[in-house]
Design an enzyme around this catalytic site. Sequence first.
Site, PDB file in Angstrom:
ATOM      1  N   ASN A  17       0.715  -1.165   0.038  1.00 20.47           N
ATOM      2  CA  ASN A  17      -0.036  -0.095  -0.055  1.00 20.47           C
ATOM      3  C   ASN A  17       0.794   1.305   0.033  1.00 20.47           C
ATOM      4  O   ASN A  17       1.218   1.612   1.176  1.00 20.47           O
ATOM      5  CB  ASN A  17      -0.996   0.203   1.204  1.00 20.47           C
ATOM      6  CG  ASN A  17      -1.668   1.062   1.257  1.00 20.47           C
ATOM      7  OD1 ASN A  17      -1.759   1.932   0.382  1.00 20.47           O
ATOM      8  ND2 ASN A  17      -2.665   1.137   2.279  1.00 20.47           N
ATOM      9  N   LYS A  24       3.280   0.885   3.269  1.00 21.95           N
ATOM     10  CA  LYS A  24       2.874  -0.241   4.028  1.00 21.95           C
ATOM     11  C   LYS A  24       2.800  -1.650   3.460  1.00 21.95           C
ATOM     12  O   LYS A  24       2.497  -1.664   2.262  1.00 21.95           O
ATOM     13  CB  LYS A  24       1.430   0.183   4.780  1.00 21.95           C
ATOM     14  CG  LYS A  24       1.233   1.317   5.472  1.00 21.95           C
ATOM     15  CD  LYS A  24      -0.077   1.671   5.872  1.00 21.95           C
ATOM     16  CE  LYS A  24      -0.317   2.963   6.380  1.00 21.95           C
ATOM     17  NZ  LYS A  24      -1.759   3.433   6.749  1.00 21.95           N
ATOM     18  N   LEU A 219     -15.866   3.228   9.369  1.00 27.78           N
ATOM     19  CA  LEU A 219     -15.641   4.536   9.987  1.00 27.78           C
ATOM     20  C   LEU A 219     -14.124   4.825  10.366  1.00 27.78           C
ATOM     21  O   LEU A 219     -13.757   4.247  11.525  1.00 27.78           O
ATOM     22  CB  LEU A 219     -16.613   4.931  11.289  1.00 27.78           C
ATOM     23  CG  LEU A 219     -17.996   4.759  11.074  1.00 27.78           C
ATOM     24  CD1 LEU A 219     -18.886   4.888  12.110  1.00 27.78           C
ATOM     25  CD2 LEU A 219     -18.654   5.636   9.898  1.00 27.78           C
ATOM     26  N   ASN A 221     -10.599   7.677   9.892  1.00 25.18           N
ATOM     27  CA  ASN A 221     -10.417   8.982   9.778  1.00 25.18           C
ATOM     28  C   ASN A 221     -11.094   9.425   8.280  1.00 25.18           C
ATOM     29  O   ASN A 221     -11.468  10.433   8.279  1.00 25.18           O
ATOM     30  CB  ASN A 221      -8.886   9.481   9.595  1.00 25.18           C
ATOM     31  CG  ASN A 221      -8.681  10.862   9.875  1.00 25.18           C
ATOM     32  OD1 ASN A 221      -9.083  11.633  10.611  1.00 25.18           O
ATOM     33  ND2 ASN A 221      -7.804  11.273   8.801  1.00 25.18           N
ATOM     34  N   ARG A 251     -12.243  15.700   6.789  1.00 27.49           N
ATOM     35  CA  ARG A 251     -13.032  16.207   5.498  1.00 27.49           C
ATOM     36  C   ARG A 251     -14.488  16.708   5.766  1.00 27.49           C
ATOM     37  O   ARG A 251     -15.285  15.810   6.652  1.00 27.49           O
ATOM     38  CB  ARG A 251     -12.895  15.023   4.415  1.00 27.49           C
ATOM     39  CG  ARG A 251     -11.599  14.750   3.876  1.00 27.49           C
ATOM     40  CD  ARG A 251     -11.893  13.284   3.166  1.00 27.49           C
ATOM     41  NE  ARG A 251     -10.447  12.683   3.053  1.00 27.49           N
ATOM     42  CZ  ARG A 251     -10.592  11.304   2.763  1.00 27.49           C
ATOM     43  NH1 ARG A 251     -11.306  10.635   2.694  1.00 27.49           N
ATOM     44  NH2 ARG A 251      -9.224  10.832   2.714  1.00 27.49           N
ATOM     45  N   ASP A 292      -9.452  12.871  16.670  1.00 29.14           N
ATOM     46  CA  ASP A 292      -9.260  11.513  17.434  1.00 29.14           C
ATOM     47  C   ASP A 292     -10.695  11.456  18.176  1.00 29.14           C
ATOM     48  O   ASP A 292     -10.788  12.147  19.166  1.00 29.14           O
ATOM     49  CB  ASP A 292      -8.094  11.436  18.248  1.00 29.14           C
ATOM     50  CG  ASP A 292      -8.091  10.322  18.977  1.00 29.14           C
ATOM     51  OD1 ASP A 292      -8.883   9.578  19.396  1.00 29.14           O
ATOM     52  OD2 ASP A 292      -6.641  10.053  19.140  1.00 29.14           O
ATOM     53  N   MET A 293     -11.365  10.331  17.847  1.00 24.74           N
ATOM     54  CA  MET A 293     -12.663  10.395  18.425  1.00 24.74           C
ATOM     55  C   MET A 293     -12.565  10.027  20.107  1.00 24.74           C
ATOM     56  O   MET A 293     -13.338  10.411  20.993  1.00 24.74           O
ATOM     57  CB  MET A 293     -13.569   9.141  18.083  1.00 24.74           C
ATOM     58  CG  MET A 293     -15.162   9.031  18.503  1.00 24.74           C
ATOM     59  SD  MET A 293     -15.958  10.671  18.172  1.00 24.74           S
ATOM     60  CE  MET A 293     -16.256  10.427  16.298  1.00 24.74           C
ATOM     61  N   GLU A 343     -15.045  -0.030  15.039  1.00 20.69           N
ATOM     62  CA  GLU A 343     -14.731  -1.050  15.847  1.00 20.69           C
ATOM     63  C   GLU A 343     -14.404  -0.708  17.161  1.00 20.69           C
ATOM     64  O   GLU A 343     -14.887  -1.548  17.856  1.00 20.69           O
ATOM     65  CB  GLU A 343     -13.585  -1.710  14.957  1.00 20.69           C
ATOM     66  CG  GLU A 343     -13.845  -2.274  13.651  1.00 20.69           C
ATOM     67  CD  GLU A 343     -12.277  -2.677  13.137  1.00 20.69           C
ATOM     68  OE1 GLU A 343     -11.408  -3.189  13.754  1.00 20.69           O
ATOM     69  OE2 GLU A 343     -12.234  -2.652  11.945  1.00 20.69           O
TER      70      GLU A 343
END
Length: 439
Positions: A17, A24, A219, A221, A251, A292-293, A343
């Site tokens: 990736n 990655k 869900l 970033n 975004r 960051d949630m 998750e």
Amino acid sequence: MTAPTSTSAPTRVLVLNSGSSSLKYQLIDMRDGSRLAQGIVERIGEETSRIAHTPLREGGGRREKDGPISDHSAALKAVAGELAADGLGLDSPELAAIGHRVVHGGLRFTEPTVIDGEVLAEIERLVPVAPLHNPANLIGIRTAMVLRPDLPQVAVFDTAFHTTMPESAARYAIDVETADAHRIRRYGFHGTSHAYVSRETARLLGKEPEEVNVIVLHLGNGASASAVRGGRCVDTSMGLTPLEGLVMGTRSGDIDPAVTFHLRRVAGMSADEIDVLLNKRSGLVGLCGDNDMREIRRRIDEGDERAALAFDVYVHRLKKYIGAYYAVLGRVDAVAFTAGVGENAAPVRQAAIAGLEELGLAVDAELNAVRSDGARFISPEYARVAVAVVPTDEELEIARQSYALVRGPVGREPLGEESPGQESLVRDLLERDAEASNE
């Protein structure tokens, strides 16, 4: 670099990736889907480059090395060196293919594809509609093709799963000639995740993918939703680019297009400035300064009103898409949450489903609070529609698709010695990229 001959069929796939400044990777054994190694090369092209490598066979420990890595070619060679140190070298005869994540495949690429010069050219032609992603993907592909010109290189496209959308879902209501001339339509992204999660959700239900309708909520970033009917995508929230749809980390998601005209005329912002605003300074970070949630929830617990508003806007958009896709599908068997936020953020799941009881949706608070790495239901037994948490595995999906293509009964001829001039072609392309980067 070519592999020594082997009498046994190769069973490993290296998944790459490639980002603009990162690479990655995972090496996967296709006999059981186990990881043999994984890692990341960060800050490619800088003096502070770093490779973090973890051999997973026989419990190897994480290794990190700092130092300049000049380009993606050097990065992949560094990866090859780390793998070789673990007896998993890139020249191993057990390597069946290298699978590449490619963000944008347009309408042409509807399935995994063995890469040749023509495929490379088409991916490059799509750069104008994926300027942040396809160039980096191309660099990774070209680099890998030079190192292993005898090995099949497979492109797995983020957009492919969404090519089954009907025209009524894929078309924007603008002038058809203009749209076609500039390839303007809804393509969708995160397709490998939506494909994997929708199939795994069917398995969790004890059914075949063709038997179930699923709403998948990816869900992270970046965030996207999809409506999947019988294993085929019929709608998704992202569009021409990954900017459309849900509220994301940085975004905006859906926005009145006239906002851009207003910012040009009233605020005097350039197109590039508006692009940065909507892609990097909007979403959760634009609303409250954090994407960051976990941090947003901590601030909410402390009474922070901006954080609370950001959370409410995020959930409102999410809930709206769940309802819309319920209407599109007509019958829903499951709603599946996946990716980092989906998750791990129980409050998001609870808030997104709250109030949808009339649609047969509910969340059990105790089940929702359980942390687990496995796929699981979080809805009560009485719920008409299952709500599930299904961890995504895009790398395994890329590996599966790549391996099925090159080792399956209906595969194309792999790239190799029968493709004369391929290595020369790729070297020329790499030299051109290097020259362009120095201009």
